[in-house]
Scaffold this motif. Structure first.
Motif, PDB file in Angstrom:
ATOM      1  N   ALA A  62      36.323  43.984  40.446  1.00 21.81           N
ATOM      2  CA  ALA A  62      36.347  44.699  41.722  1.00 21.81           C
ATOM      3  C   ALA A  62      35.097  44.393  42.536  1.00 21.81           C
ATOM      4  O   ALA A  62      35.155  44.190  43.758  1.00 21.81           O
ATOM      5  CB  ALA A  62      36.459  46.198  41.472  1.00 21.81           C
TER       6      ALA A  62
ATOM      7  N   THR B 184      35.143  39.887  49.899  1.00 24.16           N
ATOM      8  CA  THR B 184      35.721  40.541  51.087  1.00 24.16           C
ATOM      9  C   THR B 184      34.639  40.879  52.109  1.00 24.16           C
ATOM     10  O   THR B 184      34.787  40.632  53.316  1.00 24.16           O
ATOM     11  CB  THR B 184      36.465  41.825  50.672  1.00 24.16           C
ATOM     12  OG1 THR B 184      37.397  41.512  49.641  1.00 24.16           O
ATOM     13  CG2 THR B 184      37.208  42.440  51.840  1.00 24.16           C
ATOM     14  N   ALA B 185      33.541  41.458  51.615  1.00 20.62           N
ATOM     15  CA  ALA B 185      32.438  41.853  52.505  1.00 20.62           C
ATOM     16  C   ALA B 185      31.832  40.637  53.190  1.00 20.62           C
ATOM     17  O   ALA B 185      31.514  40.667  54.384  1.00 20.62           O
ATOM     18  CB  ALA B 185      31.374  42.603  51.713  1.00 20.62           C
TER      19      ALA B 185
ATOM     20  N   SER C  58      42.111  43.537  49.169  1.00 15.33           N
ATOM     21  CA  SER C  58      41.545  44.823  49.623  1.00 15.33           C
ATOM     22  C   SER C  58      42.349  45.996  49.069  1.00 15.33           C
ATOM     23  O   SER C  58      41.799  47.001  48.622  1.00 15.33           O
ATOM     24  CB  SER C  58      41.531  44.895  51.149  1.00 15.33           C
ATOM     25  OG  SER C  58      40.709  43.884  51.660  1.00 15.33           O
TER      26      SER C  58
ATOM     27  N   SER D  37      35.115  42.629  46.038  1.00 21.97           N
ATOM     28  CA  SER D  37      34.497  43.375  47.150  1.00 21.97           C
ATOM     29  C   SER D  37      33.413  42.549  47.820  1.00 21.97           C
ATOM     30  O   SER D  37      33.258  42.555  49.045  1.00 21.97           O
ATOM     31  CB  SER D  37      33.889  44.687  46.640  1.00 21.97           C
ATOM     32  OG  SER D  37      34.894  45.570  46.255  1.00 21.97           O
TER      33      SER D  37
ATOM     34  N   GLU E  72      36.756  53.016  40.966  1.00 20.97           N
ATOM     35  CA  GLU E  72      35.378  52.630  40.632  1.00 20.97           C
ATOM     36  C   GLU E  72      34.572  53.805  40.078  1.00 20.97           C
ATOM     37  O   GLU E  72      33.669  53.635  39.269  1.00 20.97           O
ATOM     38  CB  GLU E  72      34.643  52.081  41.864  1.00 20.97           C
ATOM     39  CG  GLU E  72      35.212  50.798  42.427  1.00 20.97           C
ATOM     40  CD  GLU E  72      36.177  51.062  43.577  1.00 20.97           C
ATOM     41  OE1 GLU E  72      36.743  52.184  43.621  1.00 20.97           O
ATOM     42  OE2 GLU E  72      36.370  50.173  44.404  1.00 20.97           O
TER      43      GLU E  72
ATOM     44  N   VAL F 268      41.607  46.299  45.346  1.00 18.14           N
ATOM     45  CA  VAL F 268      40.297  46.934  45.112  1.00 18.14           C
ATOM     46  C   VAL F 268      40.403  48.442  45.324  1.00 18.14           C
ATOM     47  O   VAL F 268      39.845  49.249  44.583  1.00 18.14           O
ATOM     48  CB  VAL F 268      39.207  46.316  46.027  1.00 18.14           C
ATOM     49  CG1 VAL F 268      37.915  47.127  45.957  1.00 18.14           C
ATOM     50  CG2 VAL F 268      38.952  44.875  45.626  1.00 18.14           C
TER      51      VAL F 268
ATOM     52  N   ASP G  68      29.527  48.861  48.589  1.00 17.19           N
ATOM     53  CA  ASP G  68      30.496  49.050  47.488  1.00 17.19           C
ATOM     54  C   ASP G  68      30.123  48.211  46.271  1.00 17.19           C
ATOM     55  O   ASP G  68      30.196  48.666  45.129  1.00 17.19           O
ATOM     56  CB  ASP G  68      31.912  48.672  47.945  1.00 17.19           C
ATOM     57  CG  ASP G  68      32.555  49.780  48.778  1.00 17.19           C
ATOM     58  OD1 ASP G  68      31.918  50.843  48.903  1.00 17.19           O
ATOM     59  OD2 ASP G  68      33.665  49.570  49.292  1.00 17.19           O
ATOM     60  N   VAL G  69      29.742  46.956  46.584  1.00 20.03           N
ATOM     61  CA  VAL G  69      29.375  46.030  45.497  1.00 20.03           C
ATOM     62  C   VAL G  69      28.186  46.585  44.723  1.00 20.03           C
ATOM     63  O   VAL G  69      28.180  46.618  43.475  1.00 20.03           O
ATOM     64  CB  VAL G  69      29.023  44.630  46.064  1.00 20.03           C
ATOM     65  CG1 VAL G  69      28.656  43.678  44.925  1.00 20.03           C
ATOM     66  CG2 VAL G  69      30.186  44.070  46.867  1.00 20.03           C
TER      67      VAL G  69
END
Length: 654
Positions: A66, A73-74, A288, A70, A296, A291, A83-84
């Motif tokens: 994840a 994606t970011a 997305s 992430s 998390e 995730v 998030d990471v």
């Protein structure tokens, strides 16, 4: 080798030694050939290896995936990496917690090594030498006296009233009287460890007397070494929570991958045009959503909730060494408990007496013993004698004051052949001798008895009454001792036991036992109401085990108890089918405890195992939740346990 079934001459011949010990040359050759008298070092993983091994957990792998997705994606969308960072922080914190909770097996082996004596007195070249215990070899003759830790397994050659505390290995609460005669097999195929009275074992301690013994096993070949080996090989199973989280992780993985494939495929199929940019955008949308489907925060929530449980438990005398143990304890269906110190008080106590003059009985028992009172009026010494001194104290007969009033002038120490001890004292009224010992043996030396307020000849009728009372106490699994006395006009000149121990006046009997903890009876009842089955496992004799278990309400009939020797005769498959018939296991050895735990687990039962001795460590490690004792527990058991009881009390588990 069954050296306990052989004479001392045969043992010495077999291991190529003699009663005067080895020569320096012989010992050097054997040391080079067989190695040091040490337990095998535990294999150590580096800190980095331990850290990365925490990443193998399925939930952690999903979180790392994840975080990776992430991050991509970011980067693609030019968004924040918050998030990471949060996901990575959760993973790292969990890994650090895992590492700090581990390395217990290593510490357990190290603690086992520390139990071995640092130095030993041996006969080398016919003279007494003090050497490092790790340099002992098979064939060495070691000298033992009160207070010595036994450095290796050995066959006794000489024993002068030798008593050895073997509770750490056998779980038996009373020190063992040792002898040198070879043992013989009865109906059983082998003699249990606790009954091998002509052997001494590494990790036990001499509490009384002295002796010599020839070393028959060193290092990993000793009984302690077998426990260390079992400990190293015992597999630590996953807890119910870990199993459920792993199952959840698999379901989530399948769902997440399925979502990715479905959304990606569906989007492409419904797209008006398909090119590289459309495909990439579609893929990022699918990722997305995937995730978003990954919880998390789950690992963090689980850790926090379990940590709150750990804090709450610590306020109730339960120290949790492994977070998931909190949840496992709540799922427990079977609690296998050691008897001594957990269900009982681990303190021999006089609970019954027979005799008209209790003050005289208590005085005789206290003065005819080597236990002493310390500054706080607690008895110090061999447990049985401590019980007698404490018995006198309860009757306001302080041993220190008794010694001043009646100083000892002569003694005939206890020996295992006579099964009694005698001491002669000066009193204001003259000289008196007190004798205590096994009722049968003491009665043989008596010609009179205190009966109906006066000294009368010991008739067959009185003897029968005394023996009947002795049997009545013994049937309750009490340890029974008799006391007698004899008056003299002056201090006897012939102090041989044969001269002293005759024409005695019988005084009475005392019955003692390690009493149950009063709060445990209610805890056992509560267990049963909650659907949790209590099982008692002990190194004590069957009669003692049955008596205690019946008192506690663990069993109703003696047939619900089985011994280690009987367990050896049952195959694993048959035992798995019969296990529900037994709630008490007596005279067991370490391998039996592991077998009992594994049999219950094989039936799908969440099993807890408690213990304090070294012999409990392998089964504690094998159980779903291992529970060690904080007060009487050895470092070995504490290091393999998931939970440690600060008060050593079964009721705390409940």
């Amino acid at each position: 080798m069954n050296y306990y079934l052989k004479s001392t001459d045969d043992v010495l011949k077999e291991i190529r030694s003699q009663s005067t010990g080895l020569t320096s040359k012989e010992s050097e050759e054997r040391l080079l050939k067989n190695g040091k008298n040490k337990l095998k070092e535990a294999e150590k993983e580096s800190l980095i290896a331990r850290f990365f091994s925490q990443m193998k957990d399925p939930m952690t792998i999903i979180l790392l995936c994840a975080a990776t997705v992430s991050g991509i994606t970011a980067a693609y969308a030019h968004e924040s990496f918050a998030d990471v960072l949060i996901i990575l922080a959760v993973v790292i914190i969990n890994a650090i917690l895992g590492v700090t909770q581990e390395s217990k097996a290593e510490k357990a082996i190290e603690a086992l090594q520390e139990m071995a004596a640092a130095t030993s007195k041996v006969l080398r070249d016919g003279v007494i030498q003090s050497i490092k215990s790790e340099d002992l070899v098979v064939g060495d003759v070691i000298l033992l006296e009160a207070g010595d830790a036994i450095p290796a397994d050995a066959r006794l050659l000489e024993s002068a009233s030798l008593k050895v505390e073997e509770a750490a290995l056998t779980g038996e609460s009373v020190p063992v009287n040792k002898k040198i005669d070879k043992l013989t097999l009865g109906t059983e195929k082998d003699i249990p460890l606790g009954d091998r009275k002509n052997m001494v074992y590494m990790g036990s301690v001499v509490v009384y007397g002295r002796g010599t013994a020839v070393v028959t096993a060193i290092g990993m070949d000793t009984e302690m070494g077998k426990i260390a080996d079992a400990l190293a090989n015992a597999k630590e199973g996953r807890t119910p929570l870990q199993i459920k989280l792993a199952q959840l992780s698999k379901i989530l993985t399948v769902l997440v991958v399925g979502i990715c494939i479905f959304i990606f495929g569906f989007s492409l199929l419904t797209a008006e045009t398909i090119n590289g940019e459309v495909a990439l955008n579609t893929f990022m949308v699918a990722v997305s959503l995937a995730v978003a489907a990954i919880p998390e925060g789950l690992a963090t929530v689980v850790t926090i909730v379990l940590s709150i449980g750990v804090t709450n438990m610590s306020k109730k005398n339960a120290v949790i060494r492994k977070l998931t143990a909190v949840e496992t304890l709540g799922c427990a269906q079977i609690i296998c408990s050691d008897k001594t110190g957990t269900l009982t008080q681990n303190k021999m106590t006089v609970v019954e007496h027979f005799g008209e003059k209790e003050d005289l009985l208590a005085t005789a028992m206290a003065l005819c013993s080597d236990a002493q009172l310390d500054e706080t009026n607690n008895a110090v010494g061999e447990p049985t004698e401590c019980a007698l001194v404490n018995y006198a104290t309860k009757l306001s007969l302080n041993k220190n004051k008794l010694k001043e009033q009646q100083p000892r002038v002569v003694e005939a120490p206890f020996d295992s052949v006579r099964k009694m001890m005698s001491t002669v004292h000066k009193t204001a009224d003259g000289i008196v001798q007190y004798t205590k010992g096994a009722p049968d043996e003491v009665l043989k030396c008596c010609t009179h008895a205190l009966y109906q307020g006066k000294v009368v000849p010991l008739t067959d009728a009185i003897r029968k009454e005394i023996l009947s009372k002795n049997k009545e106490m013994a049937d309750k699994a009490l340890r029974v001792l008799a006391a007698a006395y004899r008056n003299y006009e002056s201090v006897p000149t012939d102090i041989n036991p044969e001269s002293l121990e005759k024409e005695l006046v019988f005084v009475g009997l005392t019955g003692m036992i390690d009493p149950i903890r009063p709060e445990v009876v209610g805890a056992i009842t509560e267990c049963k109401k909650a659907g949790i089955r209590p099982i008692m496992i002990t190194g004590d004799h069957r009669d003692t085990a049955v008596a205690i278990a019946t008192q506690l309400g663990i069993i109703k009939e003696a047939k619900e108890a089985i011994t280690g020797a009987e367990l050896n005769e049952i195959s694993d498959e048959a035992f798995k089918n019969e296990i529900e018939s037994y709630s008490v296991y007596a005279r067991v050895q370490p391998e039996h405890k592991v077998r009992i735990v594994n049999a219950w687990r094989a039936k799908g039962k969440i099993t807890a195992m408690t213990g304090d001795g070294v012999n409990d460590a392998p089964s504690i490690k094998s159980a779903d939740i291992g529970i060690g004792m904080g007060i009487t527990g050895t470092d070995v058991t504490k290091n393999v346990a998931d939970m440690v009881l600060a008060d050593d009390n079964f009721a705390t588990i409940v």
